[in-house]
Design a protein around this motif. Sequence first.
Motif, mmCIF file in Angstrom:
data_model
loop_
_atom_site.group_PDB
_atom_site.id
_atom_site.type_symbol
_atom_site.label_atom_id
_atom_site.label_comp_id
_atom_site.label_asym_id
_atom_site.label_seq_id
_atom_site.Cartn_x
_atom_site.Cartn_y
_atom_site.Cartn_z
ATOM 1 N N PRO A 166 -36.659 24.472 -51.198
ATOM 2 C CA PRO A 166 -37.282 23.607 -50.182
ATOM 3 C C PRO A 166 -37.940 22.351 -50.747
ATOM 4 N N ALA A 167 -38.364 22.380 -52.007
ATOM 5 C CA ALA A 167 -39.099 21.252 -52.577
ATOM 6 C C ALA A 167 -38.223 20.053 -52.892
ATOM 7 N N VAL A 168 -36.907 20.200 -52.864
ATOM 8 C CA VAL A 168 -36.035 19.097 -53.262
ATOM 9 C C VAL A 168 -36.077 17.981 -52.220
ATOM 10 N N GLU A 169 -36.090 16.733 -52.718
ATOM 11 C CA GLU A 169 -36.067 15.546 -51.867
ATOM 12 C C GLU A 169 -34.757 14.800 -52.088
ATOM 13 N N GLU A 170 -34.414 13.932 -51.152
ATOM 14 C CA GLU A 170 -33.138 13.235 -51.247
ATOM 15 C C GLU A 170 -33.041 12.415 -52.532
ATOM 16 N N ASN A 171 -34.156 11.782 -52.948
ATOM 17 C CA ASN A 171 -34.090 10.958 -54.158
ATOM 18 C C ASN A 171 -34.123 11.790 -55.442
ATOM 19 N N ASP A 172 -34.214 13.130 -55.305
ATOM 20 C CA ASP A 172 -34.113 14.008 -56.472
ATOM 21 C C ASP A 172 -32.667 14.185 -56.928
ATOM 22 N N LEU A 173 -31.721 13.857 -56.050
ATOM 23 C CA LEU A 173 -30.309 14.082 -56.362
ATOM 24 C C LEU A 173 -29.645 12.781 -56.794
ATOM 25 N N VAL A 174 -29.170 12.769 -58.043
ATOM 26 C CA VAL A 174 -28.530 11.591 -58.622
ATOM 27 C C VAL A 174 -27.047 11.904 -58.818
ATOM 28 N N GLU A 217 -39.816 28.158 -57.409
ATOM 29 C CA GLU A 217 -39.608 27.180 -56.338
ATOM 30 C C GLU A 217 -38.528 27.595 -55.342
ATOM 31 N N VAL A 218 -37.863 28.702 -55.623
ATOM 32 C CA VAL A 218 -36.765 29.141 -54.754
ATOM 33 C C VAL A 218 -37.287 30.107 -53.698
ATOM 34 N N GLN A 219 -36.794 29.951 -52.477
ATOM 35 C CA GLN A 219 -37.197 30.834 -51.379
ATOM 36 C C GLN A 219 -35.975 31.447 -50.717
ATOM 37 N N GLY A 220 -36.156 32.660 -50.212
ATOM 38 C CA GLY A 220 -35.080 33.340 -49.507
ATOM 39 C C GLY A 220 -35.578 34.634 -48.918
ATOM 40 N N LEU A 221 -34.730 35.271 -48.119
ATOM 41 C CA LEU A 221 -35.094 36.554 -47.512
ATOM 42 C C LEU A 221 -34.918 37.695 -48.499
ATOM 43 N N ALA A 222 -33.951 37.554 -49.385
ATOM 44 C CA ALA A 222 -33.664 38.563 -50.405
ATOM 45 C C ALA A 222 -32.762 37.910 -51.442
ATOM 46 N N ALA A 223 -32.618 38.582 -52.577
ATOM 47 C CA ALA A 223 -31.762 38.033 -53.628
ATOM 48 C C ALA A 223 -31.311 39.161 -54.541
ATOM 49 N N ILE A 224 -30.344 38.853 -55.370
ATOM 50 C CA ILE A 224 -29.987 39.768 -56.444
ATOM 51 C C ILE A 224 -30.002 38.983 -57.751
ATOM 52 N N HIS A 225 -30.391 39.664 -58.818
ATOM 53 C CA HIS A 225 -30.396 39.051 -60.141
ATOM 54 C C HIS A 225 -29.281 39.681 -60.963
ATOM 55 N N VAL A 226 -28.434 38.804 -61.538
ATOM 56 C CA VAL A 226 -27.302 39.243 -62.363
ATOM 57 C C VAL A 226 -27.598 38.803 -63.794
ATOM 58 N N ARG A 227 -27.849 39.751 -64.643
ATOM 59 C CA ARG A 227 -28.345 39.461 -65.993
ATOM 60 C C ARG A 227 -27.301 38.825 -66.892
ATOM 61 N N THR A 228 -26.019 39.138 -66.721
ATOM 62 C CA THR A 228 -25.004 38.759 -67.713
ATOM 63 C C THR A 228 -24.428 37.355 -67.529
ATOM 64 N N THR A 229 -24.882 36.610 -66.521
ATOM 65 C CA THR A 229 -24.395 35.242 -66.330
ATOM 66 C C THR A 229 -25.031 34.314 -67.360
ATOM 67 N N GLY A 230 -24.291 33.291 -67.789
ATOM 68 C CA GLY A 230 -24.836 32.342 -68.749
ATOM 69 C C GLY A 230 -24.202 30.979 -68.600
ATOM 70 N N VAL A 231 -24.410 30.137 -69.595
ATOM 71 C CA VAL A 231 -23.823 28.799 -69.624
ATOM 72 C C VAL A 231 -23.369 28.499 -71.044
ATOM 73 N N CYS A 232 -22.381 27.607 -71.163
ATOM 74 C CA CYS A 232 -21.930 27.187 -72.485
ATOM 75 C C CYS A 232 -21.244 25.831 -72.375
ATOM 76 N N ASP A 233 -20.832 25.325 -73.536
ATOM 77 C CA ASP A 233 -20.119 24.055 -73.611
ATOM 78 C C ASP A 233 -18.627 24.363 -73.717
ATOM 79 N N TYR A 234 -17.936 24.328 -72.572
ATOM 80 C CA TYR A 234 -16.525 24.708 -72.564
ATOM 81 C C TYR A 234 -15.630 23.702 -73.281
ATOM 82 N N THR A 235 -16.033 22.453 -73.318
ATOM 83 C CA THR A 235 -15.247 21.480 -74.071
ATOM 84 C C THR A 235 -15.255 21.835 -75.550
ATOM 85 N N ALA A 236 -16.420 22.209 -76.073
ATOM 86 C CA ALA A 236 -16.512 22.622 -77.477
ATOM 87 C C ALA A 236 -15.731 23.904 -77.718
#
Length: 405
Positions: A336-344, A139-158
């Motif tokens: 581009p597909a995001v609508e205003e009511n999609d953001l809470v 769903e993402v559009q752009g002229l170009a991009a880069i992919h960074v493999r080592t990025t991630g997510v975690c629970d920093y509070t834990a």
Amino acid sequence: MVHVPKIDYDCDVLVVGGGIVGLATAYAITRAAPGTRVTVLEKEPGVARHQTGRNSGVIHSGIYYRPGTLKARYAVRGAAEMTKFCAEYGIAHAVTGKLIVATERSELPRLHGLVQRGRENGITVRELGAAQIAEYEPEVQGLAAIHVRTTGVCDYTAVAQQLGEASGAEIRYGARVVRIDRRPERGVAVLTARGDVVRARVLVNCAGLYCDEIARLTGDEPEVRIVPFRGEYYELARPELVRGLVYPVPDPAFPFLGVHLTRGIDGGVHVGPNAVPALAREGYGWGVVSPREAVATAAWPGVWRMGRRHWRYGLGELRRSVSKGAFVDAVRRMLPAVEENDLVPTTAGVRAQAVLRDGGLVDDFLIREGPRTVHVLNAPSPAATASLPIGREVARRALGALADT
């Protein structure tokens, strides 16, 4: 001969601040020097109540940061260590990779610059043409991009909670510091709002949003002031629009990364943050105002110089704060597909940004020392990612100060 009375110290090292940097420091001290008595003072009823627990949860790769800086070195090293730490202790995390997307031709040189910077920092980067973006994010559009493999997510509070437990440090909650008496020949005595006095040989200041005030209470002039910037977030009501992490190309003149999309470990997608000046150091909404803190911030000459230098950027951020439509427009550039009511609307965060007297934004981690003290004076993002290496560096300095006592 002058008789110096024996001091009954409550601990060897006293850490002010129970965020992830303070707890990583306590953890590093007890790992490097077992038997060292560490106490952590946290003014809240639990750990990670501010910057640590109010961010996107991203484990940053280190691609954004100037080669050779503490941010670059510690983020690259810290990302690998944070992933390993989470795996070792069973903390929720995922290495998802991320896209950085150029949506305008003027961004292409900056995107290429990030490729070069990533390679200099030892990060694997894949360059993508417009048609290849859909391999990662349909769903993402752009002229170009880069992919960074080592990025991630975690629970920093834990992570913060585990660091506190594994450190073996005594953590005192509800312990807001109101006065510090430092005597280079004797140590540091700290008075809390509850009336408790804690005596230590060395003090480590990891107070985040209040680190400059704590430094001044010790008698050290930090030569910076913390200016709070609120980051406002939305939750995406249609999380299926985003698979992982999607970022715009950042403006290199600012330490902020722009409005991005982050699929967290809970499956939800955070959108944001923007960056607007807050009217209190813990100003998580427009209605939260501290006249004392606002006046103190305004009294710092660097604030006005920063404003004159960057008013156009600030105006854009302010517009996205007061206008949901403007925020949606920023997101639509990539999605581009995001609508205003999609953001809470969801929980906001506040970034503790150190500003110099000349109006410059401190763009690297800043650690300074005084007699029997170590001050962490600038540790915003990617400090959570880099917390283990930062903790070791602060611990090294604190143990050095301890050895001199």
